[in-house]
Design a protein around this motif. Structure first.
Motif, mmCIF file in Angstrom:
data_model
loop_
_atom_site.group_PDB
_atom_site.id
_atom_site.type_symbol
_atom_site.label_atom_id
_atom_site.label_comp_id
_atom_site.label_asym_id
_atom_site.label_seq_id
_atom_site.Cartn_x
_atom_site.Cartn_y
_atom_site.Cartn_z
ATOM 1 N N LEU A 291 0.829 -1.208 0.000
ATOM 2 C CA LEU A 291 0.000 0.000 0.000
ATOM 3 C C LEU A 291 0.865 1.261 0.000
ATOM 4 C CD1 LEU A 291 -2.755 -1.055 2.575
ATOM 5 C CD2 LEU A 291 -3.051 -0.729 0.111
ATOM 6 N N VAL A 292 1.930 1.253 0.806
ATOM 7 C CA VAL A 292 2.839 2.401 0.861
ATOM 8 C C VAL A 292 3.517 2.609 -0.493
ATOM 9 C CG1 VAL A 292 5.009 3.247 1.858
ATOM 10 C CG2 VAL A 292 3.239 2.285 3.344
ATOM 11 N N ALA A 293 3.999 1.516 -1.097
ATOM 12 C CA ALA A 293 4.661 1.615 -2.402
ATOM 13 C C ALA A 293 3.699 2.173 -3.454
ATOM 14 C CB ALA A 293 5.181 0.251 -2.834
ATOM 15 N N ARG A 294 2.446 1.722 -3.402
ATOM 16 C CA ARG A 294 1.453 2.200 -4.368
ATOM 17 C C ARG A 294 1.182 3.689 -4.159
ATOM 18 N NH1 ARG A 294 -3.709 -0.884 -3.546
ATOM 19 N NH2 ARG A 294 -2.291 -2.635 -3.933
ATOM 20 N N LYS A 295 1.134 4.109 -2.890
ATOM 21 C CA LYS A 295 0.898 5.523 -2.589
ATOM 22 C C LYS A 295 2.056 6.387 -3.067
ATOM 23 C CE LYS A 295 -0.572 8.610 1.128
ATOM 24 N NZ LYS A 295 -0.925 8.735 2.561
ATOM 25 N N VAL A 296 3.289 5.900 -2.902
ATOM 26 C CA VAL A 296 4.457 6.649 -3.379
ATOM 27 C C VAL A 296 4.404 6.792 -4.892
ATOM 28 C CG1 VAL A 296 6.964 6.624 -3.625
ATOM 29 C CG2 VAL A 296 5.929 6.050 -1.420
ATOM 30 N N ARG A 297 4.099 5.708 -5.600
ATOM 31 C CA ARG A 297 4.018 5.756 -7.063
ATOM 32 C C ARG A 297 2.957 6.752 -7.522
ATOM 33 N NH1 ARG A 297 4.251 0.036 -6.482
ATOM 34 N NH2 ARG A 297 2.077 -0.195 -7.177
ATOM 35 N N ALA A 298 1.794 6.723 -6.831
ATOM 36 C CA ALA A 298 0.716 7.647 -7.187
ATOM 37 C C ALA A 298 1.119 9.086 -6.882
ATOM 38 C CB ALA A 298 -0.556 7.278 -6.438
ATOM 39 N N GLY A 299 1.842 9.279 -5.772
ATOM 40 C CA GLY A 299 2.290 10.622 -5.409
ATOM 41 C C GLY A 299 3.235 11.219 -6.430
ATOM 42 N N LEU A 300 4.011 10.344 -7.079
ATOM 43 C CA LEU A 300 4.922 10.807 -8.130
ATOM 44 C C LEU A 300 4.207 11.000 -9.464
ATOM 45 C CD1 LEU A 300 7.994 8.476 -7.408
ATOM 46 C CD2 LEU A 300 7.907 10.952 -7.089
ATOM 47 N N GLY A 301 3.026 10.381 -9.606
ATOM 48 C CA GLY A 301 2.327 10.424 -10.884
ATOM 49 C C GLY A 301 2.749 9.305 -11.812
ATOM 50 N N LEU A 302 3.400 8.272 -11.250
ATOM 51 C CA LEU A 302 3.950 7.191 -12.079
ATOM 52 C C LEU A 302 3.270 5.850 -11.791
ATOM 53 C CD1 LEU A 302 7.726 8.177 -11.921
ATOM 54 C CD2 LEU A 302 6.098 8.584 -13.778
ATOM 55 N N ASP A 303 2.052 5.892 -11.258
ATOM 56 C CA ASP A 303 1.360 4.638 -10.918
ATOM 57 C C ASP A 303 0.887 3.873 -12.149
ATOM 58 O OD1 ASP A 303 -0.233 7.052 -10.959
ATOM 59 O OD2 ASP A 303 -1.979 5.826 -10.437
ATOM 60 N N ARG A 304 0.780 4.544 -13.306
ATOM 61 C CA ARG A 304 0.372 3.836 -14.528
ATOM 62 C C ARG A 304 1.566 3.486 -15.417
ATOM 63 N NH1 ARG A 304 -3.703 5.968 -18.483
ATOM 64 N NH2 ARG A 304 -2.412 7.859 -18.465
ATOM 65 N N ALA A 305 2.750 3.949 -15.048
ATOM 66 C CA ALA A 305 3.909 3.795 -15.934
ATOM 67 C C ALA A 305 4.307 2.332 -16.098
ATOM 68 C CB ALA A 305 5.078 4.606 -15.403
ATOM 69 N N ARG A 306 4.322 1.864 -17.330
ATOM 70 C CA ARG A 306 4.752 0.487 -17.608
ATOM 71 C C ARG A 306 6.168 0.441 -18.171
ATOM 72 N NH1 ARG A 306 4.479 -1.475 -22.739
ATOM 73 N NH2 ARG A 306 3.817 -0.015 -24.356
ATOM 74 N N ILE A 307 6.643 1.589 -18.659
ATOM 75 C CA ILE A 307 8.020 1.679 -19.142
ATOM 76 C C ILE A 307 8.666 2.906 -18.495
ATOM 77 C CG2 ILE A 307 9.551 1.885 -21.136
ATOM 78 C CD1 ILE A 307 7.327 0.773 -22.889
ATOM 79 N N LEU A 308 9.632 2.671 -17.622
ATOM 80 C CA LEU A 308 10.385 3.738 -16.959
ATOM 81 C C LEU A 308 11.816 3.678 -17.469
ATOM 82 C CD1 LEU A 308 9.040 3.050 -13.365
ATOM 83 C CD2 LEU A 308 8.548 5.105 -14.683
ATOM 84 N N VAL A 309 12.321 4.786 -17.960
ATOM 85 C CA VAL A 309 13.619 4.792 -18.642
ATOM 86 C C VAL A 309 14.567 5.782 -17.982
ATOM 87 C CG1 VAL A 309 14.785 5.088 -20.866
ATOM 88 C CG2 VAL A 309 12.418 4.276 -20.812
ATOM 89 N N SER A 310 15.837 5.394 -17.862
ATOM 90 C CA SER A 310 16.891 6.318 -17.466
ATOM 91 C C SER A 310 17.986 6.275 -18.516
ATOM 92 C CB SER A 310 17.475 5.943 -16.096
ATOM 93 O OG SER A 310 18.475 6.880 -15.708
ATOM 94 N N GLY A 311 18.499 7.441 -18.859
ATOM 95 C CA GLY A 311 19.560 7.497 -19.859
ATOM 96 C C GLY A 311 20.341 8.784 -19.751
ATOM 97 N N ALA A 312 21.201 9.033 -20.732
ATOM 98 C CA ALA A 312 22.052 10.231 -20.872
ATOM 99 C C ALA A 312 23.302 10.178 -20.005
ATOM 100 C CB ALA A 312 21.285 11.525 -20.600
ATOM 101 N N ALA A 313 23.257 9.473 -18.866
ATOM 102 C CA ALA A 313 24.429 9.310 -18.005
ATOM 103 C C ALA A 313 24.197 8.064 -17.148
ATOM 104 C CB ALA A 313 24.632 10.544 -17.124
ATOM 105 N N ALA A 314 25.255 7.601 -16.479
ATOM 106 C CA ALA A 314 25.142 6.382 -15.675
ATOM 107 C C ALA A 314 24.285 6.634 -14.436
ATOM 108 C CB ALA A 314 26.523 5.905 -15.258
ATOM 109 N N ILE A 315 23.505 5.635 -14.044
ATOM 110 C CA ILE A 315 22.681 5.730 -12.844
ATOM 111 C C ILE A 315 23.165 4.700 -11.832
ATOM 112 C CG2 ILE A 315 20.919 4.151 -13.766
ATOM 113 C CD1 ILE A 315 18.805 5.858 -12.267
ATOM 114 N N SER A 316 23.120 5.043 -10.569
ATOM 115 C CA SER A 316 23.593 4.157 -9.505
ATOM 116 C C SER A 316 22.704 2.928 -9.389
ATOM 117 C CB SER A 316 23.604 4.925 -8.178
ATOM 118 O OG SER A 316 23.551 4.055 -7.079
#
Length: 548
Positions: A291-316
């Motif tokens: 429930l907490v994880a779902r609330k965090v995702r919704a708070g970010l606006g990313l609860d529907r995101a099925r593809i999350l991408v990071s690029g342009a530089a290295a990520i930890s």
């Protein structure tokens, strides 16, 4: 796929005929959302194309785009194509001197200007002979205003016949050193990238994109503009930095691209409301944790995101693991402007942290004897504009020499081990590759950015920009935490790689102060020049040193 490949204007017409009244672009203005259907975009693009021709632009000439992301950016790009012209996007955060260089180098006669932070400052980089067209936002003075110009011209009839080999756009690299280079991308290369990517990622008209990173950057243009064009999905734009969080929560995209620095900022925003230890305790409780994880995702606006991408530089990898605990698996990818960002990618469900994934379909990759990554595909650039010598250095026998070093694992996943030119030699004659070590340092949530330097030093030194939360907490416990992190790290490193100091800088690294490129890459040469003398005088009895 190349035999039946639709070029960009053909693909736009496909959606225009299939779903003319479906919404393609969503633009907020003063908190009110304005929707543009494919039919409405077509009408505006054709009117602007007529206007560009009336202003004397002839096929093959270059037209510049200088604006933050907005619906009119996409419309302008289509208009430029309809008129048979070549787009030259400029970074909204670029210095006036670089704007002047690009405009002169590309030979632009017309520039479209839009939302900008300091329009009058940037205007000094635009020569008087270049005609300005102002998008319908507060911006610099211009000879022509968007609404009036479109109203004065009828839509351009017919469709410009694009050919695969036509030069579609010149993308000037942000340049970590020296002047930017103009990457020439053909209609076929840009179309091939998007057509293959959307098929591989199973993107559909039901997807939703969110556009806020500079469209002058190949990654945003590929992942958002061209992928939405090829899959038929809608794109919503951010209105401003102040409205970013609320815009994102309202849009709730299904595909979301960001860069490591911003993924770090999102994490810090969560931890400011829910401290790390408390969040960790809650996540351990089975039902409550979900429930907490779902609330965090919704708070970010990313609860529907099925593809999350990071690029342009290295990520930890530590940051990736943190998001995964919240049910958000970030797919790190790797690409360059020189092949329109069509490179390697961790597909959803096929993610290996610490790698940038496997090559995309029909992309050949090999590692040469020096460890350099070489790429070959139909998406490669035609060359650098007006720079044949640099083109020959980079394109050899059909292979793009990326300048990046890497390793392939047994399953074909690529691990980036640094830039060929970034490797430095210590005073002991030992070579150090900074990128992997920087990745380990950045696992601490106190650290926002890191730059390892050590050329001609006995041991490497890590320049560190702390997170805003850490900067506010300057205290003994923070020093102790960082010292422990350094001690553990040094036990894992070879003797010549071990870090003598964490040097904590006062001033954040930004585009404005020249420490970062507009695409959020660190300018190592700038940081090294700035801190070489200071680093050489660091005290031997302290490992954590704060800048005075």
């Amino acid at each position: 796929m190349s035999q039946s490949l639709q070029l960009p204007l053909e693909r736009f017409n496909h959606w225009l005929h299939r779903q003319p009244d479906a919404i393609w672009l969503r633009q907020p203005v003063e908190g009110v959302w304005h929707d543009y259907s494919w039919r409405q975009v077509d009408d505006q693009a054709r009117r602007l194309a007529s206007a560009l021709q009336a202003l004397g632009c002839v096929p093959g000439e270059r037209v510049a785009l200088l604006a933050k992301n907005c619906a009119e950016w996409f419309i302008s790009d289509l208009a430029i194509q309809h008129a048979g012209l070549i787009s030259v996007p400029l970074y909204p955060l670029q210095a006036p001197e670089q704007i002047a260089y690009v405009l002169e180098h590309a030979g632009c006669k017309v520039i479209l200007v839009g939302k900008l932070d300091e329009p009058d400052k940037l205007a000094t980089g635009i020569a008087p002979h270049i005609t300005r067209i102002a998008m319908p936002y507060p911006t610099m003075s211009a000879e022509h205003q968007w609404q009036a110009l479109l109203a004065a011209h009828e839509p351009l009839p017919g469709t410009h016949l694009q050919h695969g080999e036509d030069l579609l756009s010149i993308l000037y690299t942000s340049g970590t050193t020296g002047q930017p280079k103009g990457v020439m991308l053909s209609a076929h290369a840009m179309a091939y990238s998007a057509a293959n990517a959307t098929a591989e990622m199973k993107m559909t008209p039901q997807d939703q994109f969110f556009s806020y990173l500079p469209l002058s950057h190949a990654a945003e243009r590929f992942l958002v503009e061209f992928n939405s064009l090829y899959c038929g999905a809608s794109v919503a734009f951010v209105e401003s930095l102040e409205t970013f969080a609320s815009d994102l929560r309202q849009v709730r995209p299904t595909v979301f691209f960001s860069v490591p620095r911003l993924w770090t900022r999102f994490q810090q925003g969560v931890l400011e409301k829910l401290p790390a230890q408390k969040l960790e305790r809650l996540l351990r409780i089975p039902l409550l944790g979900r429930l907490v994880a779902r609330k965090v995702r919704a708070g970010l606006g990313l609860d529907r995101a099925r593809i999350l991408v990071s690029g342009a530089a290295a990520i930890s990898t530590g940051l990736l693991a943190w998001y995964q605990r919240l049910g958000m698996t970030i797919c790190e990818g790797y690409g360059m402007t020189e092949h329109f960002a069509y490179g390697c990618f961790n597909r959803p469900g096929q993610v290996r942290f610490g790698t940038v994934g496997r090559p995309m379909p029909h992309l050949q990759l090999r590692i040469d004897d020096s460890g350099e990554i070489l790429l070959r595909s139909e998406t490669l650039m035609q060359g650098y504009y007006r720079e044949p010598e640099k083109t020959e250095e980079t394109l050899k026998d059909g292979w793009l020499h990326t300048g990046d070093r890497g390793q392939l694992d047994d399953a074909g996943y690529l691990r980036i081990t640094g830039r060929v030119k970034d490797i430095f030699k210590t005073s002991k004659g030992k070579y150090v590759a900074p990128a992997p070590i920087e990745g380990e340092i950045a696992k601490s949530h106190w650290i926002e950015q890191v730059c390892l330097m050590g050329s001609n030093l006995d041991q490497p030194v890590a320049l560190i920009e702390l997170s805003p939360a850490a900067r506010q907490q300057q205290c003994q416990s923070l020093d102790q935490s960082l010292a422990e992190h350094l001690s553990v790290l040094n036990q894992q490193l070879a003797p010549h790689e071990r870090i003598s100091h964490f040097y904590l800088v006062n001033e954040p690294w930004t585009v404005d102060n020249g420490c970062m490129t507009p695409t959020m890459k660190i300018r190592r040469n700038v940081l090294e020049a700035r801190y070489t003398e200071v680093v050489a005088r660091l005290p031997g009895d302290e490992v954590i040193v704060w800048e005075d």
